[in-house]
Design a protein around this motif. Sequence first.
Motif, PDB file in Angstrom:
ATOM      1  N   VAL A 175     -19.034-143.196  -7.285  1.00 23.92           N
ATOM      2  CA  VAL A 175     -17.712-143.334  -6.671  1.00 23.92           C
ATOM      3  C   VAL A 175     -17.848-143.328  -5.146  1.00 23.92           C
ATOM      4  O   VAL A 175     -18.608-142.531  -4.587  1.00 23.92           O
ATOM      5  CB  VAL A 175     -16.803-142.170  -7.126  1.00 23.92           C
ATOM      6  CG1 VAL A 175     -15.438-142.242  -6.454  1.00 23.92           C
ATOM      7  CG2 VAL A 175     -16.650-142.185  -8.645  1.00 23.92           C
ATOM      8  N   ASP A 176     -17.097-144.195  -4.526  1.00 24.80           N
ATOM      9  CA  ASP A 176     -17.086-144.241  -3.066  1.00 24.80           C
ATOM     10  C   ASP A 176     -16.179-143.117  -2.561  1.00 24.80           C
ATOM     11  O   ASP A 176     -15.053-143.342  -2.136  1.00 24.80           O
ATOM     12  CB  ASP A 176     -16.555-145.619  -2.628  1.00 24.80           C
ATOM     13  CG  ASP A 176     -16.481-145.741  -1.125  1.00 24.80           C
ATOM     14  OD1 ASP A 176     -17.166-144.958  -0.436  1.00 24.80           O
ATOM     15  OD2 ASP A 176     -15.720-146.595  -0.644  1.00 24.80           O
ATOM     16  N   GLY A 177     -16.665-141.902  -2.645  1.00 25.75           N
ATOM     17  CA  GLY A 177     -15.877-140.733  -2.271  1.00 25.75           C
ATOM     18  C   GLY A 177     -16.744-139.510  -2.456  1.00 25.75           C
ATOM     19  O   GLY A 177     -17.906-139.634  -2.836  1.00 25.75           O
ATOM     20  N   ASN A 178     -16.173-138.311  -2.200  1.00 26.13           N
ATOM     21  CA  ASN A 178     -16.975-137.096  -2.379  1.00 26.13           C
ATOM     22  C   ASN A 178     -16.763-136.513  -3.781  1.00 26.13           C
ATOM     23  O   ASN A 178     -16.047-137.081  -4.601  1.00 26.13           O
ATOM     24  CB  ASN A 178     -16.678-136.083  -1.273  1.00 26.13           C
ATOM     25  CG  ASN A 178     -15.222-135.664  -1.257  1.00 26.13           C
ATOM     26  OD1 ASN A 178     -14.539-135.752  -2.260  1.00 26.13           O
ATOM     27  ND2 ASN A 178     -14.755-135.216  -0.104  1.00 26.13           N
ATOM     28  N   PHE A 179     -17.398-135.364  -4.039  1.00 27.06           N
ATOM     29  CA  PHE A 179     -17.297-134.750  -5.367  1.00 27.06           C
ATOM     30  C   PHE A 179     -15.848-134.501  -5.756  1.00 27.06           C
ATOM     31  O   PHE A 179     -15.443-134.743  -6.901  1.00 27.06           O
ATOM     32  CB  PHE A 179     -18.071-133.424  -5.414  1.00 27.06           C
ATOM     33  CG  PHE A 179     -17.740-132.612  -6.635  1.00 27.06           C
ATOM     34  CD1 PHE A 179     -18.345-132.885  -7.857  1.00 27.06           C
ATOM     35  CD2 PHE A 179     -16.775-131.604  -6.581  1.00 27.06           C
ATOM     36  CE1 PHE A 179     -18.002-132.164  -8.994  1.00 27.06           C
ATOM     37  CE2 PHE A 179     -16.427-130.884  -7.720  1.00 27.06           C
ATOM     38  CZ  PHE A 179     -17.044-131.162  -8.920  1.00 27.06           C
ATOM     39  N   ASP A 180     -15.059-134.002  -4.790  1.00 23.76           N
ATOM     40  CA  ASP A 180     -13.676-133.637  -5.114  1.00 23.76           C
ATOM     41  C   ASP A 180     -12.876-134.862  -5.579  1.00 23.76           C
ATOM     42  O   ASP A 180     -12.047-134.754  -6.480  1.00 23.76           O
ATOM     43  CB  ASP A 180     -13.024-132.944  -3.910  1.00 23.76           C
ATOM     44  CG  ASP A 180     -13.836-131.722  -3.467  1.00 23.76           C
ATOM     45  OD1 ASP A 180     -13.905-130.747  -4.232  1.00 23.76           O
ATOM     46  OD2 ASP A 180     -14.439-131.763  -2.369  1.00 23.76           O
ATOM     47  N   SER A 181     -13.150-136.035  -4.965  1.00 31.67           N
ATOM     48  CA  SER A 181     -12.453-137.252  -5.429  1.00 31.67           C
ATOM     49  C   SER A 181     -12.932-137.624  -6.837  1.00 31.67           C
ATOM     50  O   SER A 181     -12.149-138.095  -7.663  1.00 31.67           O
ATOM     51  CB  SER A 181     -12.680-138.447  -4.501  1.00 31.67           C
ATOM     52  OG  SER A 181     -13.159-138.080  -3.258  1.00 31.67           O
ATOM     53  N   CYS A 182     -14.232-137.458  -7.103  1.00 25.44           N
ATOM     54  CA  CYS A 182     -14.752-137.739  -8.458  1.00 25.44           C
ATOM     55  C   CYS A 182     -14.030-136.867  -9.483  1.00 25.44           C
ATOM     56  O   CYS A 182     -13.666-137.329 -10.569  1.00 25.44           O
ATOM     57  CB  CYS A 182     -16.249-137.447  -8.544  1.00 25.44           C
ATOM     58  SG  CYS A 182     -17.270-138.531  -7.550  1.00 25.44           S
ATOM     59  N   LEU A 183     -13.832-135.601  -9.130  1.00 24.26           N
ATOM     60  CA  LEU A 183     -13.175-134.680 -10.065  1.00 24.26           C
ATOM     61  C   LEU A 183     -11.707-135.076 -10.267  1.00 24.26           C
ATOM     62  O   LEU A 183     -11.194-134.999 -11.386  1.00 24.26           O
ATOM     63  CB  LEU A 183     -13.298-133.226  -9.571  1.00 24.26           C
ATOM     64  CG  LEU A 183     -12.835-132.146 -10.548  1.00 24.26           C
ATOM     65  CD1 LEU A 183     -13.561-132.239 -11.885  1.00 24.26           C
ATOM     66  CD2 LEU A 183     -13.044-130.747  -9.960  1.00 24.26           C
ATOM     67  N   ASP A 184     -11.051-135.520  -9.193  1.00 22.14           N
ATOM     68  CA  ASP A 184      -9.664-135.997  -9.340  1.00 22.14           C
ATOM     69  C   ASP A 184      -9.617-137.121 -10.370  1.00 22.14           C
ATOM     70  O   ASP A 184      -8.769-137.144 -11.261  1.00 22.14           O
ATOM     71  CB  ASP A 184      -9.116-136.528  -8.000  1.00 22.14           C
ATOM     72  CG  ASP A 184      -8.899-135.421  -6.969  1.00 22.14           C
ATOM     73  OD1 ASP A 184      -8.848-134.233  -7.370  1.00 22.14           O
ATOM     74  OD2 ASP A 184      -8.787-135.745  -5.762  1.00 22.14           O
TER      75      ASP A 184
END
Length: 440
Positions: free
Chosen positions: A188-197
Amino acid sequence: MATLDLELGGPQTVPEAADDGVWLTCIECGETFAPFDDVRYTCDDCDGLLEARYADTPTFDDFEGRGVWRYSEALPFEEGVTLPEGDTPLHYVPDLEDDIGVRNLRIKHEGMNPTGSFKDRGMTVGVRVAQEVGVDRLACASTGNTSAALSAYGARANLETLVLLPAGKVAAGKVAQASLHGARILEVDGNFDSCLDIVQDLASRGEAYLLNSLNPFRLEGQKTIGFEILERFYEDEGRFPDRIVLPVGNAGNTAALYKAFRELVRSGALAPGDVPKLTGVQAEGAAPMVEAIENDLADTKRWDDVETRATAIRIGNPVNAPKALPGIRNTGGTAVAVSDERITEAQRDLAEQGVGVEPASAASVAGLRKLRLSGEVDPGEDVVCLTTGHLLKDPEAAAEAGADPEPVPNDTDKVLDHLAGKRVSLDGDGLLGKVLGALR
Ligand code: F0G
């Protein structure tokens, strides 16, 4: 002395929703739910975190066998999908103990689990629950270790596995594991927190069964770290440790250890005054839990920009904070942030004792050193540091922290000359030779 909210160890009355003495309770509003009838990660009424509860909580005498399933009396099932996991070493590190200056320092090396991190303890239980509720696809967001563990346990259970990783921010060993165990890997083009979202959205749309530590059953497996530490330390020293220091990302382990202690206190197996102080360590670039503890906040504030060399704990929104903050506060513990430089030093310190860990794991030792220097930790304390992942998880970080290989010619005499500190030419065999060769 520790003040414990023992009610959280489980209400005395078993609700109707219970299945064989197990149920789920919302930690915010107290609503109870059947454990396996529906897929549910948070409270239907208030969206609070859920916690597994039991009619009976165990004493040390109830434990039998080895590994995570030794503690089945404290788990929702007798056995699970196992590789097997747990029963990790509690290393003595005498030189480091002297250097840091505490009475006892032991290292609980969770990197010695089958996929190289503590996540295996959660997955052996979590994947068993997935089988019970009957799901087709498992999923998680991950800084790497959760995905490696889920991929292995998913493969073992013959279930499709989907993992979402922050692009470019996961250590090589972990991606390799997920890949070989056959998970579908989405970067994902984002950090861990975005992946969890995203993975939470997928789970709420019924697309996958979520096996992040938001899943209360994952934490049940991880509780066994606490049981093992207490049993082993007591066996060796005739008392329980004063303090357990651990790296914190999503704060699942902090919550899980606190739960292990509360269950033992509730059964009378552990005196409230014997509960170890839970001490969380974060990297300076990703320290919302430390901020919450230092400023006495009711909850953590999400950090949108997080950065640290310890990629496993590069997390700005610790979802288990509502469970973990009381764990730190009610046991008389604390939380501390350490720099990446200190984390690397601690990684070397552990390596010098023969204990190979990934950067996030070394944060525990770096945190202990900092708290000892500030006087917050007393020299008379018995301390256990948790090291959560194996050195080989992040080979690049290990190579950067360690010594560089020295090119030598393919010749024993020249190798001896080199070892004696003499300059030897590489004669076409090594790097210099290759450079010269290319110039010729
Ligand atoms: N140490 C390591 C090596 C980890 O992989 C993690 C979490 C932690 C510590 C933090 O543990 O979340 O219980 O506070 N790794 C997760 C993952 C986020 O995706 O592998 P926590």
